[in-house]
Design an enzyme around this catalytic site. Sequence first.
Site, PDB file in Angstrom:
ATOM      1  N   LYS A 169      12.954  -2.430   0.131  1.00 15.59           N
ATOM      2  CA  LYS A 169      11.599  -1.886   0.260  1.00 15.59           C
ATOM      3  C   LYS A 169      11.719  -0.369   0.290  1.00 15.59           C
ATOM      4  CE  LYS A 169       7.653  -2.368   3.456  1.00 15.59           C
ATOM      5  NZ  LYS A 169       7.039  -3.375   4.364  1.00 15.59           N
TER       6      LYS A 169
ATOM      7  N   GLU B 282      -0.075 -14.181   2.698  1.00 15.18           N
ATOM      8  CA  GLU B 282       0.686 -13.194   1.915  1.00 15.18           C
ATOM      9  C   GLU B 282       1.944 -12.746   2.672  1.00 15.18           C
ATOM     10  OE1 GLU B 282      -2.584 -13.226   2.620  1.00 15.18           O
ATOM     11  OE2 GLU B 282      -3.552 -11.506   1.647  1.00 15.18           O
TER      12      GLU B 282
ATOM     13  N   SER C  46       4.454   1.010  -0.471  1.00 19.47           N
ATOM     14  CA  SER C  46       5.830   0.597  -0.735  1.00 19.47           C
ATOM     15  C   SER C  46       5.971  -0.062  -2.090  1.00 19.47           C
ATOM     16  CB  SER C  46       6.239  -0.426   0.321  1.00 19.47           C
ATOM     17  OG  SER C  46       5.306  -1.496   0.265  1.00 19.47           O
TER      18      SER C  46
ATOM     19  N   ASP D 176      -0.756  -9.491  12.069  1.00 18.90           N
ATOM     20  CA  ASP D 176      -1.268  -9.553  10.688  1.00 18.90           C
ATOM     21  C   ASP D 176      -0.745 -10.784   9.977  1.00 18.90           C
ATOM     22  OD1 ASP D 176      -1.251  -7.367   7.742  1.00 18.90           O
ATOM     23  OD2 ASP D 176      -2.703  -8.833   8.480  1.00 18.90           O
TER      24      ASP D 176
ATOM     25  N   ALA E 288      13.659 -13.071  -0.146  1.00 16.18           N
ATOM     26  CA  ALA E 288      12.974 -14.380  -0.169  1.00 16.18           C
ATOM     27  C   ALA E 288      12.628 -14.637  -1.635  1.00 16.18           C
ATOM     28  CB  ALA E 288      11.711 -14.320   0.681  1.00 16.18           C
TER      29      ALA E 288
ATOM     30  N   ASP F 240       6.515  -8.232   7.104  1.00 12.51           N
ATOM     31  CA  ASP F 240       5.442  -7.259   7.299  1.00 12.51           C
ATOM     32  C   ASP F 240       5.156  -6.948   8.776  1.00 12.51           C
ATOM     33  OD1 ASP F 240       2.251  -6.707   5.660  1.00 12.51           O
ATOM     34  OD2 ASP F 240       3.696  -5.418   6.661  1.00 12.51           O
TER      35      ASP F 240
ATOM     36  N   SER G 272       0.853  -1.207   0.000  1.00 17.32           N
ATOM     37  CA  SER G 272       0.000   0.000   0.000  1.00 17.32           C
ATOM     38  C   SER G 272       0.876   1.240   0.000  1.00 17.32           C
ATOM     39  CB  SER G 272      -0.881   0.015   1.250  1.00 17.32           C
ATOM     40  OG  SER G 272      -1.436  -1.259   1.450  1.00 17.32           O
TER      41      SER G 272
HETATM   42  N1  LIG Z   1      11.948  -9.772   1.651  1.00 18.99           N
HETATM   43  C1  LIG Z   1      11.240  -9.919   0.513  1.00 18.99           C
HETATM   44  N2  LIG Z   1      11.678 -10.766  -0.453  1.00 18.99           N
HETATM   45  C2  LIG Z   1      10.970 -10.932  -1.577  1.00 18.99           C
HETATM   46  N3  LIG Z   1       9.802 -10.311  -1.864  1.00 18.99           N
HETATM   47  C3  LIG Z   1       9.331  -9.450  -0.932  1.00 18.99           C
HETATM   48  C4  LIG Z   1      10.010  -9.209   0.291  1.00 18.99           C
HETATM   49  N4  LIG Z   1       9.290  -8.308   1.026  1.00 18.99           N
HETATM   50  C5  LIG Z   1       8.213  -8.009   0.287  1.00 18.99           C
HETATM   51  N5  LIG Z   1       8.226  -8.676  -0.888  1.00 18.99           N
HETATM   52  C6  LIG Z   1       7.210  -8.597  -1.938  1.00 18.99           C
HETATM   53  O1  LIG Z   1       6.786  -7.243  -2.064  1.00 18.99           O
HETATM   54  C7  LIG Z   1       5.375  -7.141  -1.831  1.00 18.99           C
HETATM   55  C8  LIG Z   1       5.100  -5.888  -1.022  1.00 18.99           C
HETATM   56  O2  LIG Z   1       5.620  -6.113   0.262  1.00 18.99           O
HETATM   57  P1  LIG Z   1       5.445  -4.998   1.404  1.00 18.99           P
HETATM   58  O3  LIG Z   1       5.749  -5.664   2.703  1.00 18.99           O
HETATM   59  O4  LIG Z   1       6.160  -3.787   1.051  1.00 18.99           O
HETATM   60  O5  LIG Z   1       3.935  -4.576   1.308  1.00 18.99           O
HETATM   61  P2  LIG Z   1       2.763  -5.433   1.930  1.00 18.99           P
HETATM   62  O6  LIG Z   1       2.954  -5.441   3.405  1.00 18.99           O
HETATM   63  O7  LIG Z   1       2.687  -6.728   1.217  1.00 18.99           O
HETATM   64  O8  LIG Z   1       1.509  -4.601   1.560  1.00 18.99           O
HETATM   65  P3  LIG Z   1       0.749  -3.714   2.611  1.00 18.99           P
HETATM   66  O9  LIG Z   1       1.725  -2.634   2.962  1.00 18.99           O
HETATM   67  O10 LIG Z   1      -0.446  -3.284   1.874  1.00 18.99           O
HETATM   68  O11 LIG Z   1       0.451  -4.649   3.783  1.00 18.99           O
HETATM   69  C9  LIG Z   1       4.979  -8.407  -1.077  1.00 18.99           C
HETATM   70  O12 LIG Z   1       3.667  -8.796  -1.422  1.00 18.99           O
HETATM   71  C10 LIG Z   1       5.991  -9.414  -1.538  1.00 18.99           C
HETATM   72  O13 LIG Z   1       5.519 -10.062  -2.698  1.00 18.99           O
END
Ligand SMILES: Nc1ncnc2c1ncn2[C@@H]1O[C@H](COP(=O)(O)OP(=O)(O)OP(=O)(O)O)[C@@H](O)[C@H]1O
Length: 345
Positions: A63, A161, A46, A157, A114, A175, A44
């Site tokens: 991020k 996902e 990022s 949370d 990851a 997250d 949302s």
């Molecule tokens: N450490 C990571 N390694 C690989 N992919 C990642 C990693 N962290 C996040 N992602 C990918 O980036 C997407 C966005 O992650 P991010 O944590 O920024 O937002 P989110 O928490 O998923 O969304 P929101 O902020 O709406 O809860 C995730 O859905 C995931 O697919």
Amino acid sequence: ADDARPAALAPVVSSSSTSSLASQAARKRCPEDFEFGRVLGEGSYSTVLYAREHVNNREYAVKMLDKRHIIKEKKTKYVAIEKDVLNKLAHPLIVKLYYTFQDLHSLYFVLELAKDGDMLGYIRKLGSFQLDAARFYIAEIIVAVMYLHSMGIVHRDLKPENILLDENMHIKITDFGTAKILDEPPSNSDTDPFAAGSTSASASVSSSSPSPPPPAPSSSSPSQDAGSSKRNSFVGTAEYCSPELLNDRAASKSSDVWAIGCILYHLLAGRPPFKGVNEYQTFQKIIKLDYTFPDGFPPTARDLVSSILVLDTANRPSLAEIQKHPFFDGFDWTDIHTQQAPDLR
Ligand SMILES: Nc1ncnc2c1ncn2[C@@H]1O[C@H](COP(=O)(O)OP(=O)(O)OP(=O)(O)O)[C@@H](O)[C@H]1O
Ligand SMILES: O=C(O)[C@@H]1CCC(=O)N(CCc2ccc(Cl)cc2)[C@H]1c1ccccc1Cl
């Protein structure tokens, strides 16, 4: 005494370069230290990019958060929480935070990469998990969340996902922006029923007729825009949100236990236990405990899920008790992150 190692194994770096290695680790990074690659995903607030550090070719997930957007959406405190919480954590099943830095427009979190996506992706691809795979992944989540709770952190949370998978198909929980740092010092409050922050401490949540749930989080009435602490602090996603979090938002470890029960159901049934036609209907199902098991749902898993999805947090099992449930009979809990993960591909 001289270094006992034979010359061939003596450290090859001289004292001066050792200090530069040390300073190399501590040096504040900046965007120019990295070569950025593809977008791994969007949140949302990022954008997460693949990145490789020039000096050592190490791979990361970076991020990036837009400052203006964060400020406009009043999410500054979530950013600080995510950083504070991630900086406290070091566990093989939880995403590591290596560096943070900022420039004029953005904040940067350099995270452990990851490589294999997230668990929701696999549930969608496979429909549902085989019993052994579901058991293995729930066990990894339990081990990771027990560590979180021992550090005085409630995730709040947990959902497929937010369960990422690394190249060896082990989980990396992510997250932490909506995580809660429990006030009392980290303790094994599972054993001491009256330690603050443990499930029984929030036993005040009775199963009496609950107050009407809050409006769906997306709806922000003008009063909410005033940043009223309670309403705006809605955390979590409808399907896995516990009844107590929907009612009075008393965050406790048992809220994470509830989410784990929902994830186990989801892995085996191929859908979450509480899913309404909209967020409000989902809330209604949760607070009325309105769910059923599909035919063929494995009996011991059904018994475990039923013991977890109870309205009164005091009656919910602790993670330590869940580990002893017959569903895990014969399961080897030692160093689970080093075991061969099930092949979901
Ligand atoms: N450490 C990571 N390694 C690989 N992919 C990642 C990693 N962290 C996040 N992602 C990918 O980036 C997407 C966005 O992650 P991010 O944590 O920024 O937002 P989110 O928490 O998923 O969304 P929101 O902020 O709406 O809860 C995730 O859905 C995931 O697919
Ligand atoms: O908490 C910290 O470690 C520093 C302290 C210094 C600093 O300025 N920041 C950024 C604070 C901040 C948070 C949100 C926005 Cl939208 C803008 C600035 C913090 C920060 C820097 C980089 C990444 C995240 C954070 Cl919270």
